[in-house]
Write a protein that holds these residues in place. Structure first.
Motif, PDB file in Angstrom:
ATOM      1  N   MET A 162       0.976  -1.257   0.065  1.00 21.35           N
ATOM      2  CA  MET A 162      -0.083   0.111  -0.018  1.00 21.35           C
ATOM      3  C   MET A 162       0.785   1.344  -0.117  1.00 21.35           C
ATOM      4  SD  MET A 162      -2.705  -1.567  -0.175  1.00 21.35           S
ATOM      5  CE  MET A 162      -4.090  -0.721   0.162  1.00 21.35           C
ATOM      6  N   GLY A 163       2.157   1.067   0.130  1.00 25.49           N
ATOM      7  CA  GLY A 163       2.880   2.077   0.121  1.00 25.49           C
ATOM      8  C   GLY A 163       3.506   2.817  -1.534  1.00 25.49           C
ATOM      9  N   ASN A 164       2.715   2.620  -2.046  1.00 28.98           N
ATOM     10  CA  ASN A 164       2.768   3.066  -3.667  1.00 28.98           C
ATOM     11  C   ASN A 164       1.872   4.210  -3.947  1.00 28.98           C
ATOM     12  OD1 ASN A 164       4.490   0.697  -4.634  1.00 28.98           O
ATOM     13  ND2 ASN A 164       2.709  -0.573  -3.839  1.00 28.98           N
ATOM     14  N   ILE A 165       2.305   5.084  -4.973  1.00 25.04           N
ATOM     15  CA  ILE A 165       1.827   6.382  -5.109  1.00 25.04           C
ATOM     16  C   ILE A 165       0.219   6.236  -5.445  1.00 25.04           C
ATOM     17  CG2 ILE A 165       2.373   6.313  -7.705  1.00 25.04           C
ATOM     18  CD1 ILE A 165       2.134   9.266  -5.307  1.00 25.04           C
ATOM     19  N   GLU A 166      -0.219   4.988  -6.112  1.00 26.22           N
ATOM     20  CA  GLU A 166      -1.649   4.903  -6.646  1.00 26.22           C
ATOM     21  C   GLU A 166      -2.494   4.992  -5.317  1.00 26.22           C
ATOM     22  OE1 GLU A 166       1.088   4.004 -10.133  1.00 26.22           O
ATOM     23  OE2 GLU A 166       0.839   3.104  -7.887  1.00 26.22           O
ATOM     24  N   PRO A 167      -2.514   3.893  -4.412  1.00 25.50           N
ATOM     25  CA  PRO A 167      -3.427   3.809  -3.494  1.00 25.50           C
ATOM     26  C   PRO A 167      -3.103   5.299  -2.397  1.00 25.50           C
ATOM     27  CG  PRO A 167      -1.519   2.110  -3.349  1.00 25.50           C
ATOM     28  CD  PRO A 167      -1.442   2.807  -4.430  1.00 25.50           C
ATOM     29  N   GLU A 199      -8.296  -2.165 -14.396  1.00 22.99           N
ATOM     30  CA  GLU A 199      -8.855  -1.022 -14.181  1.00 22.99           C
ATOM     31  C   GLU A 199      -8.154   0.216 -13.966  1.00 22.99           C
ATOM     32  OE1 GLU A 199     -12.748  -0.373 -12.667  1.00 22.99           O
ATOM     33  OE2 GLU A 199     -13.562  -2.301 -13.348  1.00 22.99           O
ATOM     34  N   TYR A 200      -6.732   0.178 -14.075  1.00 19.82           N
ATOM     35  CA  TYR A 200      -5.819   1.374 -13.631  1.00 19.82           C
ATOM     36  C   TYR A 200      -6.328   2.556 -14.270  1.00 19.82           C
ATOM     37  CZ  TYR A 200      -1.470   3.958 -12.976  1.00 19.82           C
ATOM     38  OH  TYR A 200      -0.464   4.744 -12.741  1.00 19.82           O
ATOM     39  N   ASP A 201      -6.838   2.691 -15.356  1.00 17.58           N
ATOM     40  CA  ASP A 201      -7.307   4.040 -15.706  1.00 17.58           C
ATOM     41  C   ASP A 201      -8.999   4.762 -14.953  1.00 17.58           C
ATOM     42  OD1 ASP A 201      -9.128   1.858 -16.861  1.00 17.58           O
ATOM     43  OD2 ASP A 201      -9.382   2.777 -18.861  1.00 17.58           O
ATOM     44  N   THR A 202      -9.070   3.797 -13.875  1.00 19.97           N
ATOM     45  CA  THR A 202     -10.122   4.333 -13.107  1.00 19.97           C
ATOM     46  C   THR A 202      -9.869   5.024 -11.990  1.00 19.97           C
ATOM     47  OG1 THR A 202     -10.688   2.573 -11.788  1.00 19.97           O
ATOM     48  CG2 THR A 202     -11.807   2.617 -13.691  1.00 19.97           C
ATOM     49  N   LEU A 203      -8.343   4.955 -11.800  1.00 19.91           N
ATOM     50  CA  LEU A 203      -7.794   5.517 -10.416  1.00 19.91           C
ATOM     51  C   LEU A 203      -7.344   7.076 -10.620  1.00 19.91           C
ATOM     52  CD1 LEU A 203      -5.019   3.141 -10.083  1.00 19.91           C
ATOM     53  CD2 LEU A 203      -7.060   3.162  -8.550  1.00 19.91           C
ATOM     54  N   ALA A 204      -7.415   7.559  -9.451  1.00 21.94           N
ATOM     55  CA  ALA A 204      -7.329   9.107  -9.475  1.00 21.94           C
ATOM     56  C   ALA A 204      -5.848   9.727 -10.006  1.00 21.94           C
ATOM     57  CB  ALA A 204      -7.327   9.918  -7.958  1.00 21.94           C
ATOM     58  N   THR A 222      -6.240   9.531 -13.679  1.00 23.42           N
ATOM     59  CA  THR A 222      -6.939  10.856 -14.422  1.00 23.42           C
ATOM     60  C   THR A 222      -6.078  12.098 -14.118  1.00 23.42           C
ATOM     61  OG1 THR A 222      -8.735   9.386 -13.914  1.00 23.42           O
ATOM     62  CG2 THR A 222      -8.918  12.171 -14.014  1.00 23.42           C
ATOM     63  N   ASP A 223      -5.546  12.300 -12.733  1.00 22.52           N
ATOM     64  CA  ASP A 223      -4.874  13.574 -12.417  1.00 22.52           C
ATOM     65  C   ASP A 223      -3.486  13.842 -13.011  1.00 22.52           C
ATOM     66  OD1 ASP A 223      -7.282  14.007 -11.212  1.00 22.52           O
ATOM     67  OD2 ASP A 223      -6.323  13.833  -9.260  1.00 22.52           O
ATOM     68  N   VAL A 224      -2.714  12.626 -13.346  1.00 25.87           N
ATOM     69  CA  VAL A 224      -1.230  12.674 -13.659  1.00 25.87           C
ATOM     70  C   VAL A 224      -0.902  11.867 -14.851  1.00 25.87           C
ATOM     71  CG1 VAL A 224       0.906  12.407 -12.687  1.00 25.87           C
ATOM     72  CG2 VAL A 224      -1.030  12.849 -11.095  1.00 25.87           C
ATOM     73  N   VAL A 225      -1.115  10.625 -14.840  1.00 24.49           N
ATOM     74  CA  VAL A 225      -0.355   9.831 -15.917  1.00 24.49           C
ATOM     75  C   VAL A 225      -1.121   9.969 -17.304  1.00 24.49           C
ATOM     76  CG1 VAL A 225       0.282   7.457 -16.444  1.00 24.49           C
ATOM     77  CG2 VAL A 225       0.143   8.198 -14.220  1.00 24.49           C
ATOM     78  N   SER A 226      -2.421  10.322 -17.285  1.00 26.04           N
ATOM     79  CA  SER A 226      -3.224  10.438 -18.473  1.00 26.04           C
ATOM     80  C   SER A 226      -2.684  11.801 -19.095  1.00 26.04           C
ATOM     81  CB  SER A 226      -4.455  10.513 -18.352  1.00 26.04           C
ATOM     82  OG  SER A 226      -4.958  11.782 -17.441  1.00 26.04           O
ATOM     83  N   ALA A 227      -1.904  12.777 -18.461  1.00 33.34           N
ATOM     84  CA  ALA A 227      -1.267  13.799 -19.415  1.00 33.34           C
ATOM     85  C   ALA A 227      -0.216  13.348 -20.393  1.00 33.34           C
ATOM     86  CB  ALA A 227      -0.732  14.672 -18.404  1.00 33.34           C
ATOM     87  N   ALA A 228       0.304  12.301 -20.384  1.00 35.10           N
ATOM     88  CA  ALA A 228       1.357  11.896 -21.522  1.00 35.10           C
ATOM     89  C   ALA A 228       0.383  11.755 -22.924  1.00 35.10           C
ATOM     90  CB  ALA A 228       1.897  10.506 -20.921  1.00 35.10           C
ATOM     91  N   PRO A 229       1.106  12.390 -23.842  1.00 40.17           N
ATOM     92  CA  PRO A 229       0.622  12.359 -25.038  1.00 40.17           C
ATOM     93  C   PRO A 229       0.647  10.958 -25.743  1.00 40.17           C
ATOM     94  CG  PRO A 229       1.937  14.307 -24.796  1.00 40.17           C
ATOM     95  CD  PRO A 229       2.058  13.512 -23.801  1.00 40.17           C
ATOM     96  N   ALA A 230       1.754  10.075 -25.282  1.00 37.23           N
ATOM     97  CA  ALA A 230       2.039   8.944 -25.770  1.00 37.23           C
ATOM     98  C   ALA A 230       0.815   7.960 -25.211  1.00 37.23           C
ATOM     99  CB  ALA A 230       3.054   8.269 -25.221  1.00 37.23           C
ATOM    100  N   TYR A 231       0.187   8.321 -23.969  1.00 40.79           N
ATOM    101  CA  TYR A 231      -0.910   7.393 -23.493  1.00 40.79           C
ATOM    102  C   TYR A 231      -2.382   7.722 -23.944  1.00 40.79           C
ATOM    103  CZ  TYR A 231       2.981   6.284 -20.682  1.00 40.79           C
ATOM    104  OH  TYR A 231       4.335   6.000 -20.227  1.00 40.79           O
ATOM    105  N   SER A 232      -2.414   8.505 -24.964  1.00 41.57           N
ATOM    106  CA  SER A 232      -3.874   9.055 -25.294  1.00 41.57           C
ATOM    107  C   SER A 232      -4.501   7.661 -25.851  1.00 41.57           C
ATOM    108  CB  SER A 232      -3.715  10.133 -26.596  1.00 41.57           C
ATOM    109  OG  SER A 232      -3.069  11.133 -26.029  1.00 41.57           O
TER     110      SER A 232
END
Length: 398
Positions: free
Chosen positions: A195-200, A378-383, A386-396
């Motif tokens: 649980m010491g990972n940035i996502e949770p 369902e990684y793409d349902t995490l905050a 949505t708030d951070v990683v999805s900003a990558a143009p490569a991941y559109s």
């Protein structure tokens, strides 16, 4: 005499009526609220699984707690345990315990009727409300005791893994965050794995100022409650010492710990988003293989064993090297230093004993290698997505 009875009879009848009304509540009526104390710490213990039935870790830890409260170490506080007992049924219902110097005292027994189990959002909210009613305090803290699997989610599947399980049912971190929305804890301590990972951590950042956790797996013993309970009840909780106590209690066997100041997580997210916004391609397999592995999630229904934790600092370093943005990495590291209050690691991890740990910044991170990884569990349902990683143009996502 009759005049005396004339005045006294109505009073006796009123007293009798009050007594009668009180007895109507029955033996199962909830106890009256207690006098407010300085701090109440709730250990939310999910032991209706192998931790309780096979290892009896719940019984050992409650005994450690009883030792930890001796000699006034509660410091005008209360230590409660929501005990989801192994082999949970009508004979062994979940119970709310008050851990005192005179032994454990049951405050309330629960029923799992109507499909409500100990990892359901309804039960979380019920227990928190009971804690505030039965042990009101100036502030509250939460220890989550059980199995942990980071941010892992599975749509419509009772085996969605984040925290639990009560028998075979788990709760995901987003569902837990939603269940506890509006609550505020002095700290949250994850006495469970991964649980010491940035996502949770990012998912529950608004619930607390500090989080203690491990980005990898921990041994079956968990934390040493006899040593850590006194740390929790200092006027200012000594979470760094509590994390050190846990790390040291394994006597050099494989484990990792961290203490996170969540008040800087929004700044860390902004700095991370800047880095991801420069990413025009997926990292190559060779590049990913250079990253420090910390923790993995293994489940027979998965298409493969998923590495869900790499060292986050090294990951950001790779992305900035790829994009040629060293200034963004410097800014990110300045924020990381404020976010990670304490970190400690052994030379290897339980999940990857064959690999030496040469990099450990205190936070783990999931690494996206290809388009399938974006929607994996369902990684793409995490905050964080949505708030951070999805900003990558490569991941559109087209």
């Amino acid at each position: 005499m009759h005049k005396f009875l004339y005045y006294i009879l109505p009073l006796l009848l009123m007293l009798a009526g009050a007594t009668s009304c009180s007895s109507d509540d029955g033996p199962d009526a909830p106890p009256e609220p207690s006098v407010s104390v300085s701090r109440t710490v709730l250990v939310y213990m999910i032991a209706n699984n192998n931790l309780g039935s096979s290892y009896h870790s719940d019984e050992r830890d409650i005994q450690e707690m009883l030792k930890g409260v001796e000699g006034g170490k509660l410091n005008n506080g209360r230590l409660l345990v929501y005990h989801n007992r192994p082999n949970n049924n009508s004979a062994y219902p979940p119970q709310l315990l008050d851990i005192t110097e005179h032994g454990p005292k049951e405050l309330k027994a629960y029923t799992d009727a109507g499909g409500i189990c100990s990892v359901s959002p309804e039960r979380f909210r019920e227990v928190i409300a009971d804690m505030k009613r039965l042990a009101p305090a100036d502030d509250y803290a939460l220890v989550l005791w059980g199995h942990g699997n980071g941010w892992i989610i599975s749509p419509g599947d009772i085996k969605s893994r984040s925290f639990g399980p009560d028998d075979s049912t788990w709760i995901s971190v987003p569902a837990m965050a939603q269940a506890l929305e509006g609550e505020r804890f002095q700290f949250i301590y994850f006495d469970c794995c991964l649980m010491g990972n940035i996502e949770p951590i990012y998912e529950i950042r608004h619930l607390t100022d500090y989080i203690v956790a491990s980005p990898t797996q921990l041994g079956i013993d968990g934390m040493p409650y006899d040593m850590n309970v006194p740390m929790f009840f200092k006027e200012l909780p000594d979470l760094v010492q509590a994390a050190k106590n846990t790390f040291d209690s394994y006597h050099g066997s494989m484990n990792q710990m961290c203490v996170i100041d969540t008040r800087h997580l929004d700044d860390l997210a902004a700095a991370s988003r800047e880095i991801f916004s420069t990413l025009s391609r997926y990292p190559s397999a060779n590049e990913i293989n250079t990253l420090q592995k910390l923790g993995k999630y293994t489940y027979s229904m998965l298409r493969y064993d998923a590495t869900i934790a790499h060292d986050m600092d090294q990951y950001m370093e790779l992305l900035c090297t790829t994009a040629g943005t060293p200034d963004l990495l410097t800014k990110w590291r300045e924020t990381l230093d404020k976010t990670v209050v304490y970190k400690a690691t052994t030379k290897t991890s339980i999940d990857f004993p064959a690999f030496s740990i040469t990099r450990y910044c205190g936070l783990g991170s999931y690494v996206i290698c290809n388009a399938d990884d974006i929607t994996f569990r369902e990684y793409d349902t995490l905050a964080w997505w949505t708030d951070v990683v999805s900003a990558a143009p490569a991941y559109s996502v087209k």
